[in-house]
Design a protein around this motif. Sequence first.
Motif, short mmCIF file in Angstrom:
data_model
loop_
_atom_site.label_atom_id
_atom_site.label_comp_id
_atom_site.label_asym_id
_atom_site.label_seq_id
_atom_site.Cartn_x
_atom_site.Cartn_y
_atom_site.Cartn_z
N LEU A 246 12.20 -14.38 -18.74
CA LEU A 246 12.97 -13.18 -19.02
C LEU A 246 13.98 -13.41 -20.15
O LEU A 246 14.19 -12.53 -20.99
CB LEU A 246 13.68 -12.69 -17.75
CG LEU A 246 12.72 -12.17 -16.66
CD1 LEU A 246 13.48 -11.91 -15.36
CD2 LEU A 246 12.00 -10.91 -17.12
N GLN A 247 14.58 -14.60 -20.18
CA GLN A 247 15.46 -14.92 -21.31
C GLN A 247 14.66 -14.94 -22.62
O GLN A 247 15.12 -14.43 -23.65
CB GLN A 247 16.13 -16.28 -21.09
CG GLN A 247 17.23 -16.28 -20.05
CD GLN A 247 18.01 -17.58 -20.04
OE1 GLN A 247 18.06 -18.30 -21.04
NE2 GLN A 247 18.64 -17.90 -18.92
N ALA A 272 2.80 -5.45 -16.89
CA ALA A 272 3.95 -4.95 -17.66
C ALA A 272 4.95 -4.26 -16.75
O ALA A 272 6.17 -4.35 -16.98
CB ALA A 272 3.46 -3.97 -18.73
N SER A 273 4.49 -3.58 -15.71
CA SER A 273 5.41 -2.89 -14.79
C SER A 273 6.23 -3.90 -13.99
O SER A 273 7.43 -3.71 -13.76
CB SER A 273 4.65 -1.96 -13.85
OG SER A 273 3.70 -2.68 -13.09
N ARG A 277 10.38 -4.32 -14.05
CA ARG A 277 11.19 -4.35 -12.83
C ARG A 277 12.06 -5.60 -12.77
O ARG A 277 13.26 -5.53 -12.48
CB ARG A 277 10.29 -4.28 -11.59
CG ARG A 277 9.67 -2.93 -11.32
CD ARG A 277 9.12 -2.88 -9.90
NE ARG A 277 8.15 -3.95 -9.63
CZ ARG A 277 6.84 -3.85 -9.86
NH1 ARG A 277 6.34 -2.73 -10.39
NH2 ARG A 277 6.02 -4.85 -9.58
N GLU A 278 11.45 -6.74 -13.07
CA GLU A 278 12.20 -8.00 -12.97
C GLU A 278 13.22 -8.12 -14.11
O GLU A 278 14.30 -8.69 -13.92
CB GLU A 278 11.23 -9.18 -12.96
CG GLU A 278 10.38 -9.19 -11.69
CD GLU A 278 9.48 -10.41 -11.58
OE1 GLU A 278 9.38 -11.17 -12.58
OE2 GLU A 278 8.87 -10.58 -10.51
N TYR A 279 12.88 -7.59 -15.26
CA TYR A 279 13.83 -7.57 -16.38
C TYR A 279 15.07 -6.76 -16.00
O TYR A 279 16.21 -7.20 -16.19
CB TYR A 279 13.15 -6.96 -17.61
CG TYR A 279 13.97 -7.04 -18.88
CD1 TYR A 279 13.66 -7.99 -19.86
CD2 TYR A 279 15.03 -6.18 -19.12
CE1 TYR A 279 14.40 -8.06 -21.04
CE2 TYR A 279 15.77 -6.24 -20.29
CZ TYR A 279 15.45 -7.19 -21.24
OH TYR A 279 16.20 -7.26 -22.40
N ALA A 280 14.86 -5.56 -15.43
CA ALA A 280 15.98 -4.70 -15.03
C ALA A 280 16.80 -5.34 -13.92
O ALA A 280 18.03 -5.22 -13.88
CB ALA A 280 15.46 -3.33 -14.59
N ARG A 281 16.13 -6.05 -13.02
CA ARG A 281 16.85 -6.71 -11.93
C ARG A 281 17.76 -7.81 -12.48
O ARG A 281 18.87 -8.00 -11.99
CB ARG A 281 15.84 -7.30 -10.94
CG ARG A 281 16.46 -7.78 -9.63
CD ARG A 281 15.38 -8.27 -8.67
NE ARG A 281 14.43 -7.22 -8.36
CZ ARG A 281 13.12 -7.32 -8.48
NH1 ARG A 281 12.58 -8.45 -8.93
NH2 ARG A 281 12.32 -6.32 -8.16
N PRO A 287 13.94 -2.89 -20.21
CA PRO A 287 13.95 -3.52 -21.54
C PRO A 287 14.41 -2.62 -22.69
O PRO A 287 15.30 -3.00 -23.45
CB PRO A 287 12.49 -3.95 -21.71
CG PRO A 287 12.00 -4.15 -20.33
CD PRO A 287 12.69 -3.13 -19.49
N ARG A 288 13.82 -1.45 -22.82
CA ARG A 288 14.15 -0.59 -23.96
C ARG A 288 15.62 -0.18 -23.95
O ARG A 288 16.31 -0.23 -24.96
CB ARG A 288 13.26 0.65 -23.96
CG ARG A 288 13.50 1.57 -25.16
CD ARG A 288 12.56 2.76 -25.14
NE ARG A 288 11.17 2.35 -25.23
CZ ARG A 288 10.15 3.21 -25.21
NH1 ARG A 288 10.38 4.52 -25.08
NH2 ARG A 288 8.91 2.77 -25.31
N THR A 289 16.13 0.20 -22.76
CA THR A 289 17.53 0.61 -22.64
C THR A 289 18.47 -0.56 -22.93
O THR A 289 19.50 -0.40 -23.61
CB THR A 289 17.80 1.14 -21.21
OG1 THR A 289 16.88 2.19 -20.92
CG2 THR A 289 19.23 1.65 -21.09
N ASP A 290 18.11 -1.72 -22.42
CA ASP A 290 18.96 -2.91 -22.62
C ASP A 290 19.06 -3.28 -24.09
O ASP A 290 20.16 -3.53 -24.60
CB ASP A 290 18.36 -4.08 -21.82
CG ASP A 290 19.20 -5.34 -21.94
OD1 ASP A 290 20.42 -5.27 -21.72
OD2 ASP A 290 18.62 -6.40 -22.25
#
Length: 304
Positions: A246-247, A272-273, A277-281, A287-290
């Motif tokens: 994720l990093q 990808a889903s 989920r794990e990226y947002a967690r 991802p896009r919002t971040d």
Amino acid sequence: MAELSSRQSDLADVIKRHTTADGVWETAIPSLFFIRSFHITEPVYRVYKPSLCIIAQGLKEVLLAQERYQYGPDDYLLASMDLPVMGQVIKASSDVPYLSIKLEFSQSEILEVINDSEIQIPPKENAKRALFVGQIESSILDAVHRLTRLLDHPKDIPYLAPIYKKEILYRLMQGQYGAALAQIAMEGSSTYRIREGIEQIIKHWDKPLRIGELAEIANMSVSSFHRHFKEVTAMSPIQFQKQLRLQGARRILLSELTDAADVAYRVGYESASQFSREYARMFGYPPRTDIKRLTEKYDQRINV
């Protein structure tokens, strides 16, 4: 206490003289970095290398898995292995900026101090956590101050910097966590063997994780490897790899014009889903919002 305060003030002065803005500054002394911030920072996710961190001004919080470590000028933070962490400056201002140093070191440098000194190292112990916060001692701070002052005398750096760095490691190994630090250099110890497993995961973080192979590298059973790995890192091998992936994904998204699905597959995800989920967690946003949020914050700071 007055002596420590004076040394911390001296260290802050050195950092101020050799930094001109927010950020991490590489110094002329190999493996020594200065960090300066005039404000509380966003959480920063990275892999800590084996290193000593000392704060001259301000406060910082570091998160390893679910464990929180807060430290300030009265403390030092020591990482004895490569660890994926989240760090955040939680006390800083324009009047009193956050000022700190990071000194990275290697397993071979630890071993050299052990071999060249008469420090009594306990027998090989079970693996212990590879991140700890201890109370700063005047002997450590004095040695760090001697090292940093070499920046005002560049011609002395090639000869004296290795000597002062060796002294710092010597002082650390005489302190509260000296035995735990020494274990990373003691061939055959549980900590040493887990370090070899960690190195493999970091080297191949985007490839499928084969626990049996890692256990074989560490010369342990699978169950023993799992137990010792979690003791050292506060997470399982799969969780460790997930943080690295994720990093890595975040770095790619910040540096390249690409979509999240493509990045998910590049860092080793099959779904990808699941990646989103794990990226947002982990980062608090999909991802896009971040990435949009971080880019806007960076642009705002540049335009101030």
